[in-house]
Motif scaffolding. Structure first.
Motif, short mmCIF file in Angstrom:
data_model
loop_
_atom_site.label_atom_id
_atom_site.label_comp_id
_atom_site.label_asym_id
_atom_site.label_seq_id
_atom_site.Cartn_x
_atom_site.Cartn_y
_atom_site.Cartn_z
N SER A 15 -34.48 -31.92 72.81
CA SER A 15 -35.11 -32.25 74.02
C SER A 15 -34.87 -31.14 74.57
O SER A 15 -35.58 -30.66 75.95
CB SER A 15 -34.41 -33.94 74.92
OG SER A 15 -32.75 -33.75 75.26
N HIS A 16 -33.44 -30.64 74.79
CA HIS A 16 -32.75 -29.44 75.62
C HIS A 16 -33.43 -27.78 74.48
O HIS A 16 -33.82 -27.23 75.46
CB HIS A 16 -31.50 -28.88 75.36
CG HIS A 16 -30.79 -28.81 74.63
ND1 HIS A 16 -30.81 -29.67 72.98
CD2 HIS A 16 -30.80 -27.62 73.43
CE1 HIS A 16 -30.40 -28.85 72.19
NE2 HIS A 16 -30.72 -27.96 72.04
N THR A 40 -37.79 -37.27 70.48
CA THR A 40 -36.78 -36.47 70.03
C THR A 40 -35.63 -36.62 69.71
O THR A 40 -35.14 -37.84 69.03
CB THR A 40 -36.29 -35.74 71.61
OG1 THR A 40 -36.30 -36.39 72.35
CG2 THR A 40 -37.75 -34.64 72.35
N GLY A 84 -29.07 -41.33 69.73
CA GLY A 84 -28.37 -42.07 70.65
C GLY A 84 -28.25 -43.16 70.29
O GLY A 84 -28.61 -43.19 69.62
N THR A 129 -37.40 -39.04 75.11
CA THR A 129 -36.32 -37.94 74.93
C THR A 129 -34.78 -39.00 75.18
O THR A 129 -33.78 -38.53 75.52
CB THR A 129 -36.17 -37.57 76.80
OG1 THR A 129 -36.72 -38.13 77.19
CG2 THR A 129 -37.82 -36.16 76.14
N SER A 130 -34.73 -40.50 75.64
CA SER A 130 -33.56 -41.07 75.38
C SER A 130 -33.61 -42.06 74.61
O SER A 130 -34.87 -42.84 74.13
CB SER A 130 -32.87 -41.15 76.82
OG SER A 130 -34.17 -42.26 77.58
N ALA A 131 -32.76 -42.67 73.91
CA ALA A 131 -32.69 -43.69 73.07
C ALA A 131 -32.99 -45.07 73.74
O ALA A 131 -33.63 -46.01 73.47
CB ALA A 131 -31.21 -44.19 72.82
N GLU A 132 -32.81 -45.48 74.77
CA GLU A 132 -32.92 -46.32 76.38
C GLU A 132 -35.08 -46.31 76.03
O GLU A 132 -35.04 -47.56 76.26
CB GLU A 132 -32.61 -46.76 77.47
CG GLU A 132 -31.05 -45.89 76.97
CD GLU A 132 -30.37 -45.14 76.57
OE1 GLU A 132 -30.77 -43.73 76.22
OE2 GLU A 132 -28.50 -44.44 76.66
N GLU A 133 -35.54 -45.87 76.41
CA GLU A 133 -36.54 -45.69 76.41
C GLU A 133 -37.48 -45.96 75.19
O GLU A 133 -38.42 -46.73 75.00
CB GLU A 133 -37.44 -43.87 76.79
CG GLU A 133 -37.03 -43.75 77.74
CD GLU A 133 -37.44 -42.55 77.97
OE1 GLU A 133 -38.50 -41.74 77.62
OE2 GLU A 133 -36.50 -41.21 78.17
N LEU A 140 -28.21 -47.29 72.56
CA LEU A 140 -28.30 -47.96 72.97
C LEU A 140 -27.59 -49.17 73.07
O LEU A 140 -27.60 -49.31 71.91
CB LEU A 140 -30.16 -48.43 73.44
CG LEU A 140 -30.88 -49.03 72.05
CD1 LEU A 140 -32.25 -48.59 72.89
CD2 LEU A 140 -31.06 -47.62 70.55
N ASP A 167 -32.61 -36.32 69.55
CA ASP A 167 -31.34 -36.41 69.91
C ASP A 167 -31.70 -37.77 70.76
O ASP A 167 -30.28 -38.53 70.51
CB ASP A 167 -31.07 -35.56 71.65
CG ASP A 167 -31.69 -35.46 72.41
OD1 ASP A 167 -33.06 -35.08 72.05
OD2 ASP A 167 -32.28 -34.78 73.41
N ALA A 168 -32.67 -38.57 71.14
CA ALA A 168 -33.04 -39.81 71.10
C ALA A 168 -32.96 -40.20 70.16
O ALA A 168 -32.35 -41.78 70.02
CB ALA A 168 -34.15 -39.51 71.71
#
Length: 229
Positions: free
Chosen positions: A98-99, A155, A161, A126-130, A163, A157-158
């Protein structure tokens, strides 16, 4: 999380071609060899068309995997085909971290922007929680109403990640009306046009089958009497 979501949606066959940005998902697939059969295609376009064929043959949602950049871009022709043919397909693509988004990083392509005109819905995670909520929504939209393709871009990094995984199947999306109410005035106008036509010809498509409207269609052609294919 991605594989667990697919299992929650009763997916047991998927198609794809690996690459760096989607490799964390492929690594996870190794632990689910008994539950999930992955068909390794020779090109991403082959994967999306295979997923289409699977969906058409089984009535289930087809699933395909591809990596970022050229891998995701190679899906576009098949996605457009699925949109035109009302075929339910969920495409999962890897994306750079994501960055790095918007920096012209190696194999970064705006696949969400590219695919937007030819998908029912798409999203970038962009994040695992999503992941669980997005994939649940993707399957609901792909299979409901007029079926079609959905793209989920994740992404890297997701994918790496962590969760606390929980899954809830989506049954409603605000502002999305999968089965709109027909406009009877428009239907009457169509009927008048057919009645006034000198040499009408009826071409039946998959929409009749998807709507399970075979009996209504049969009544219509038997009453109107036009040649039909």
């Amino acid at each position: 999380a991605v594989v667990q979501c697919l299992l929650e949606e009763q997916v047991d066959v998927m198609f794809g071609y690996p690459g760096g940005a989607i490799m964390p998902v492929y690594d996870a697939l190794y632990d689910f060899r008994e539950e999930m059969h992955h068909v390794l295609c020779r090109h991403e376009q082959g994967a999306i068309h295979a997923a289409q064929g699977y969906a058409r043959a089984t009535g289930r949602v087809g699933v395909c995997l591809a990596t970022s950049g050229p891998g995701a871009a190679n899906l576009i022709t098949g996605i457009a085909d699925a949109q035109i043919d009302s075929t339910p397909v969920v495409c999962i693509t890897g994306q750079v971290a994501s960055h790095l988004l918007g920096t012209d990083a190696f194999q970064e392509t705006d696949v969400v922007g590219i695919s937007m005109p030819v998908t029912k819905w798409n999203i970038q995670i962009t994040s695992a929680e999503e992941i669980p909520a997005a994939l649940s929504k993707a399957f609901f939209i792909a299979r409901s109403g007029r079926p079609g393709p959905v793209l989920v871009d994740i992404t890297k990094d997701a994918q790496f990640g962590k969760l606390d995984f929980s899954y809830e199947r989506c049954e409603l999306v605000r502002s999305y009306v999968p089965t709109p109410q027909p406009d009877m005035e428009k239907i009457k106008e169509a009927a008048e046009l057919i009645n006034q036509a000198k040499r009408p010809y009826v071409l039946m498509g998959q929409g009749v089958i998807l709507a399970e409207a075979e009996n209504e269609f049969r009544n219509f052609v038997e009453k109107a009497g036009p040649p039909t294919a």
